[in-house]
Design a protein around this motif. Structure first.
Motif, PDB file in Angstrom:
ATOM      1  N   HIS A   8     -72.069  71.703  38.743  1.00  0.00           N
ATOM      2  CA  HIS A   8     -70.938  72.159  38.050  1.00  0.00           C
ATOM      3  C   HIS A   8     -70.910  73.623  38.431  1.00  0.00           C
ATOM      4  O   HIS A   8     -71.842  74.479  38.476  1.00  0.00           O
ATOM      5  CB  HIS A   8     -71.146  72.037  36.507  1.00  0.00           C
ATOM      6  N   ALA A   9     -69.603  74.095  38.489  1.00  0.00           N
ATOM      7  CA  ALA A   9     -69.332  75.411  38.635  1.00  0.00           C
ATOM      8  C   ALA A   9     -69.990  76.494  37.870  1.00  0.00           C
ATOM      9  O   ALA A   9     -69.833  76.205  36.483  1.00  0.00           O
ATOM     10  CB  ALA A   9     -67.757  75.982  39.051  1.00  0.00           C
ATOM     11  N   GLN A  10     -70.560  77.777  38.296  1.00  0.00           N
ATOM     12  CA  GLN A  10     -71.028  78.692  37.346  1.00  0.00           C
ATOM     13  C   GLN A  10     -71.975  78.362  36.382  1.00  0.00           C
ATOM     14  O   GLN A  10     -72.047  78.877  35.352  1.00  0.00           O
ATOM     15  CB  GLN A  10     -69.576  79.487  36.758  1.00  0.00           C
ATOM     16  N   LYS A  11     -72.811  77.322  36.815  1.00  0.00           N
ATOM     17  CA  LYS A  11     -73.883  76.895  36.169  1.00  0.00           C
ATOM     18  C   LYS A  11     -75.174  76.302  37.036  1.00  0.00           C
ATOM     19  O   LYS A  11     -74.900  76.210  38.312  1.00  0.00           O
ATOM     20  CB  LYS A  11     -73.565  75.374  35.463  1.00  0.00           C
ATOM     21  N   PRO A  12     -76.304  76.608  36.490  1.00  0.00           N
ATOM     22  CA  PRO A  12     -77.503  76.717  37.305  1.00  0.00           C
ATOM     23  C   PRO A  12     -77.369  75.269  38.144  1.00  0.00           C
ATOM     24  O   PRO A  12     -77.261  74.089  37.769  1.00  0.00           O
ATOM     25  CB  PRO A  12     -78.714  76.861  36.551  1.00  0.00           C
ATOM     26  N   PRO A  13     -78.098  74.760  39.412  1.00  0.00           N
ATOM     27  CA  PRO A  13     -78.239  73.841  40.229  1.00  0.00           C
ATOM     28  C   PRO A  13     -79.280  72.997  39.451  1.00  0.00           C
ATOM     29  O   PRO A  13     -80.051  73.615  38.560  1.00  0.00           O
ATOM     30  CB  PRO A  13     -78.748  74.375  41.539  1.00  0.00           C
ATOM     31  N   GLU A  14     -79.248  71.890  39.736  1.00  0.00           N
ATOM     32  CA  GLU A  14     -80.052  70.579  39.114  1.00  0.00           C
ATOM     33  C   GLU A  14     -80.795  69.995  40.153  1.00  0.00           C
ATOM     34  O   GLU A  14     -80.178  69.792  41.211  1.00  0.00           O
ATOM     35  CB  GLU A  14     -79.145  69.635  38.265  1.00  0.00           C
ATOM     36  N   LEU A  15     -81.881  69.770  39.835  1.00  0.00           N
ATOM     37  CA  LEU A  15     -83.051  68.810  40.795  1.00  0.00           C
ATOM     38  C   LEU A  15     -82.405  67.291  40.227  1.00  0.00           C
ATOM     39  O   LEU A  15     -82.826  66.898  39.119  1.00  0.00           O
ATOM     40  CB  LEU A  15     -84.503  68.976  40.500  1.00  0.00           C
ATOM     41  N   ARG A  16     -81.989  66.490  41.380  1.00  0.00           N
ATOM     42  CA  ARG A  16     -81.390  65.163  41.174  1.00  0.00           C
ATOM     43  C   ARG A  16     -81.960  64.392  42.214  1.00  0.00           C
ATOM     44  O   ARG A  16     -82.628  64.680  43.088  1.00  0.00           O
ATOM     45  CB  ARG A  16     -80.049  65.363  41.456  1.00  0.00           C
ATOM     46  N   LEU A  44     -72.700  81.793  45.364  1.00  0.00           N
ATOM     47  CA  LEU A  44     -72.161  80.490  45.271  1.00  0.00           C
ATOM     48  C   LEU A  44     -72.508  79.847  43.682  1.00  0.00           C
ATOM     49  O   LEU A  44     -71.416  79.344  43.282  1.00  0.00           O
ATOM     50  CB  LEU A  44     -73.014  79.395  46.038  1.00  0.00           C
ATOM     51  N   MET A  45     -73.627  80.307  43.096  1.00  0.00           N
ATOM     52  CA  MET A  45     -73.826  79.915  41.957  1.00  0.00           C
ATOM     53  C   MET A  45     -72.772  80.578  40.705  1.00  0.00           C
ATOM     54  O   MET A  45     -72.552  79.993  39.765  1.00  0.00           O
ATOM     55  CB  MET A  45     -75.424  79.949  41.415  1.00  0.00           C
ATOM     56  N   GLU A  46     -72.423  81.760  40.971  1.00  0.00           N
ATOM     57  CA  GLU A  46     -71.569  82.424  40.181  1.00  0.00           C
ATOM     58  C   GLU A  46     -70.085  82.242  40.417  1.00  0.00           C
ATOM     59  O   GLU A  46     -69.240  82.644  39.912  1.00  0.00           O
ATOM     60  CB  GLU A  46     -71.841  83.905  40.527  1.00  0.00           C
ATOM     61  N   ALA A  47     -69.673  81.361  41.693  1.00  0.00           N
ATOM     62  CA  ALA A  47     -68.372  81.445  42.093  1.00  0.00           C
ATOM     63  C   ALA A  47     -67.332  80.443  41.350  1.00  0.00           C
ATOM     64  O   ALA A  47     -68.011  79.280  40.601  1.00  0.00           O
ATOM     65  CB  ALA A  47     -68.243  81.054  43.395  1.00  0.00           C
ATOM     66  N   PRO A  48     -66.250  80.426  40.979  1.00  0.00           N
ATOM     67  CA  PRO A  48     -65.436  79.611  40.508  1.00  0.00           C
ATOM     68  C   PRO A  48     -65.033  78.319  41.176  1.00  0.00           C
ATOM     69  O   PRO A  48     -65.639  78.445  42.185  1.00  0.00           O
ATOM     70  CB  PRO A  48     -64.093  80.437  40.132  1.00  0.00           C
ATOM     71  N   ALA A  49     -64.890  77.497  40.592  1.00  0.00           N
ATOM     72  CA  ALA A  49     -64.789  76.136  41.199  1.00  0.00           C
ATOM     73  C   ALA A  49     -63.746  76.062  42.397  1.00  0.00           C
ATOM     74  O   ALA A  49     -64.216  75.366  43.342  1.00  0.00           O
ATOM     75  CB  ALA A  49     -64.314  75.047  40.117  1.00  0.00           C
ATOM     76  N   GLU A  50     -62.655  76.756  42.400  1.00  0.00           N
ATOM     77  CA  GLU A  50     -61.788  76.866  43.454  1.00  0.00           C
ATOM     78  C   GLU A  50     -62.280  77.517  44.682  1.00  0.00           C
ATOM     79  O   GLU A  50     -61.682  77.325  45.800  1.00  0.00           O
ATOM     80  CB  GLU A  50     -60.484  77.651  43.098  1.00  0.00           C
TER      81      GLU A  50
END
Length: 343
Positions: A8-16, A44-50
């Motif tokens: 998800h944009a502007q949320k921490p990455p997840e281990l999947r 990248l983690m702080e960037a908006p979805a667009e």
């Protein structure tokens, strides 16, 4: 397999848990030994979805490991070979790509690896689209060599383009003595005769910079500007490398560069360089290089094999990738954090 993904944009990455890729024609599956954590990942983690590729995707563009499986028609390597993965994946057909400058691919704009919509290497396996993006590591350990693919290559290219200015008696200033800056200092020491000045806000990083070859370490501020001007008899430095790229560092870079010098912006801090008739100094060339070419990465690996450069690495298992990025964000990584899916 496990993969550290931006979901998800502007949320921490997840281990999947995701499927292990199966290499198609010409492709190569690499068993990841090390994936470097880079400041650009934080952006990248702080960037908006667009501003992001299609989600979810695996981050990690500094990668090295071992060939796991070759797709049909892929040649040049065998399973088990230790390899470095060149990050900016171009089209391979335009004029720049045919010179090995896939970082400036005319079709893709130079974005590749985990930055260009492909899954990156912060996972147990990485699918590489063509064997031309792999470079043999020889005796180098992929877990320690991974950051050479970006921190090493980017610094090398930034220094190499200015070597004609860096003869005896010249001065090079490196603003920011973190992972990128530490590599730039070593590149300057290995390739040039310049006196090397490191500038940072951290006394600890300046101590490390001097251990790696800097002739002088200066705490950032007006006193540093005065000292550099004094060292250069009021002229300024032939080369200023800003490895941070925020407003205060760019302002300092413009102050300490010299007439007919080079001011090179490497850091992605998002600042603006003050520009008017006298700033930067007259005919001082300003450039913002992006990575380097495939032949240059081969040269970086050779320097590492000759033990002329060495990346300071702090390893983290894949399940601690989030912690590595938090420490990076907080400025608590001395060199480069490397995630090691296969320790």
């Amino acid at each position: 397999m496990r993969a550290f993904q931006l979901v998800h944009a502007q949320k921490p990455p997840e281990l999947r848990e995701v499927p292990v890729p199966d290499p198609g024609p010409g492709q190569v599956l690499v068993k990841v030994g090390g994936a470097g954590a880079c400041h650009s990942d934080l952006h990248l983690m702080e960037a908006p979805a667009e501003r992001l590729p299609k989600l979810p995707f695996t981050i990690g563009h500094e990668n090295a490991g071992w060939v796991e499986k070759l797709g049909p028609g892929a040649t040049g390597f065998a399973p088990g070979d230790p390899v470095m993965v060149y990050g900016p994946w171009g089209c391979g057909l335009c004029a720049n790509c045919r010179e090995g400058k896939e970082n400036y691919c005319q079709k893709t704009g130079g974005l590749g690896g985990g930055l260009g919509g492909h899954d990156g290497g912060m996972a147990e396996y990485l699918l590489v689209p063509a064997s031309r993006f792999l470079i043999p590591l020889g005796t180098l350990d992929p877990r320690e060599a991974a950051p050479l693919s970006d921190a090493g290559l980017t610094s090398y290219h930034a220094v190499k383009r200015s070597l004609d200015l860096l003869g005896p008696g010249s001065t090079a200033v490196v603003i920011g003595a973190g992972g990128l800056g530490q590599m730039a200092i070593q590149m300057l020491r290995a390739l040039s005769a310049a006196a090397v000045v490191a500038v940072d806000t951290s006394a600890d990083k300046l101590t490390t910079a001097k251990r790696l070859g800097a002739d002088e370490g200066l705490l950032s501020g007006e006193e540093a500007v005065t000292r550099i001007k004094d060292m250069t008899r009021g002229q300024g430095a032939e080369l200023v490398l800003d490895m941070v790229g925020v407003d205060p560092t760019l302002r300092m870079a413009a102050q300490v560069a010299r007439v007919l010098g080079h001011l090179t912006i490497v850091g992605l801090g998002g600042g603006a360089l003050p520009v008017d008739f006298s700033s930067p100094p007259h005919e001082c060339s300003v450039a913002s290089p992006y990575w380097g070419s495939i032949p240059e990465l081969m040269e970086v690996i050779t320097l590492a094999q000759q033990q002329k450069i060495k990346m300071l690495v702090e390893g983290f298992p894949l399940e601690r990738a989030g912690e590595a990025y938090q420490l990076l964000h907080d400025g608590k990584i001395q060199g480069r954090a490397v995630v090691t899916p296969h320790p």
